[in-house]
Enzyme design. Sequence first.
Site, PDB file in Angstrom:
ATOM      1  N   MET A  30       0.833  -1.195   0.000  1.00 55.41           N
ATOM      2  CA  MET A  30       0.000   0.000   0.000  1.00 55.41           C
ATOM      3  C   MET A  30       0.874   1.255   0.000  1.00 55.41           C
ATOM      4  SD  MET A  30      -3.534  -0.768   2.031  1.00 55.41           S
ATOM      5  CE  MET A  30      -2.908  -0.563   3.696  1.00 55.41           C
ATOM      6  N   GLY A  31       2.147   1.078  -0.319  1.00 57.21           N
ATOM      7  CA  GLY A  31       3.022   2.235  -0.466  1.00 57.21           C
ATOM      8  C   GLY A  31       3.574   2.747   0.846  1.00 57.21           C
ATOM      9  N   GLY A  36      11.102  -2.524   5.656  1.00 56.71           N
ATOM     10  CA  GLY A  36      10.405  -3.796   5.569  1.00 56.71           C
ATOM     11  C   GLY A  36       9.963  -4.094   4.152  1.00 56.71           C
ATOM     12  N   HIS A  37       9.335  -3.108   3.494  1.00 56.81           N
ATOM     13  CA  HIS A  37       8.956  -3.280   2.087  1.00 56.81           C
ATOM     14  C   HIS A  37      10.188  -3.561   1.222  1.00 56.81           C
ATOM     15  CE1 HIS A  37       5.569  -0.474   3.397  1.00 56.81           C
ATOM     16  NE2 HIS A  37       4.914  -1.509   2.921  1.00 56.81           N
ATOM     17  N   GLN A  61     -10.247  -2.862   2.412  1.00 52.51           N
ATOM     18  CA  GLN A  61      -9.773  -3.473   3.650  1.00 52.51           C
ATOM     19  C   GLN A  61      -9.802  -2.508   4.832  1.00 52.51           C
ATOM     20  OE1 GLN A  61      -5.857  -4.303   1.700  1.00 52.51           O
ATOM     21  NE2 GLN A  61      -4.989  -3.768   3.690  1.00 52.51           N
ATOM     22  N   GLN A 148       6.001 -11.122   7.370  1.00 52.40           N
ATOM     23  CA  GLN A 148       5.397 -11.941   8.426  1.00 52.40           C
ATOM     24  C   GLN A 148       4.816 -11.112   9.563  1.00 52.40           C
ATOM     25  OE1 GLN A 148       8.565 -14.655   9.443  1.00 52.40           O
ATOM     26  NE2 GLN A 148       8.072 -16.058   7.776  1.00 52.40           N
ATOM     27  N   GLN A 153      -2.674 -12.213   7.756  1.00 53.53           N
ATOM     28  CA  GLN A 153      -2.834 -11.927   6.334  1.00 53.53           C
ATOM     29  C   GLN A 153      -2.113 -12.962   5.483  1.00 53.53           C
ATOM     30  OE1 GLN A 153      -2.372  -7.838   4.358  1.00 53.53           O
ATOM     31  NE2 GLN A 153      -0.347  -8.717   4.058  1.00 53.53           N
ATOM     32  N   SER A 186       4.122   1.294   8.125  1.00 55.31           N
ATOM     33  CA  SER A 186       3.796   2.633   7.640  1.00 55.31           C
ATOM     34  C   SER A 186       3.038   3.424   8.699  1.00 55.31           C
ATOM     35  CB  SER A 186       2.964   2.542   6.358  1.00 55.31           C
ATOM     36  OG  SER A 186       3.688   1.890   5.334  1.00 55.31           O
TER      37      SER A 186
END
Length: 281
Positions: A30-31, A36-37, A61, A148, A153, A186
């Site tokens: 989601m940007g 982590g991303h 969501q 994780q 999810q 985020s």
Amino acid sequence: MDIISSCSQVQQTCMQARHSGRTLALVPTMGFFHQGHLSLMRWAREYCDLLVVSLFVNPAQFGPGEDYQRYPRNLDGDINAAVEEGVDILFTPGQESLYPEDYATWVEVAGLSGKLCGRSRPEHFRGVATVVCKLFNLTCPHKAVFGQKDWQQLTVIRKMARDLNIPVEVVGRPIVREEDGLAMSSRNAYLDREQRKAAPRVYQGLLYARERFQSGLTDRSQLERELERYYQNNLPQGEIDYVEIVDCDTLDKPDTLNPGALAAVALKLGRARLIDNILLG
């Protein structure tokens, strides 16, 4: 790097790449990229010929009164970071392209979606499963990589891919943490200075739970009570959503714990809802 917003264009591009024998990896996001991303992108880059990163703040969501409108966004920064990580395609669909006016089809993974975060966010995982299923159909990846930190999810998406026979390997990668242990997210941007100082106690509580388990405490209910007391004593400004110890695959709550147990927590700290988890074994 190509920036593609058209669903038909990204699907055609990815299908052609797959048919030509290239391996594809997808990192759905989601940007508002953080390390982590970027760790997911770096891992995926090593295992594919074509790296696709999707960037879409998925309204489906978010529940009523949640933070969809104020969710942190920084498209220019995300584009620069994706270029630096060697992303081949940054897929940036608009809401109307994924959810047209007459949209009426949803994917729901029964059972798993109602546990943990699903109790306080009852439609959340329906939105997650639906958008991820659409992303799988549009980008045709061999591998899809998720963090994780969002363990539930990851479990829901794996179950969805198995049940719907989607030919993708769903890969979970370890949580990336700040130096003080706070799981990167985020939503950490919502924390003020004092809240940010206190936030690492979320992870410290999980470490405490693992230590108690490894010292011989295998009664789930007792360990949950002890972890809840830990937060009440050490993070009194936090509002506990849940403190649960579950099987890492089924998310069921066993009476007696084994090395496959997962301690999972969600706490609200100011405007931030912090989730974290740790394997006890």
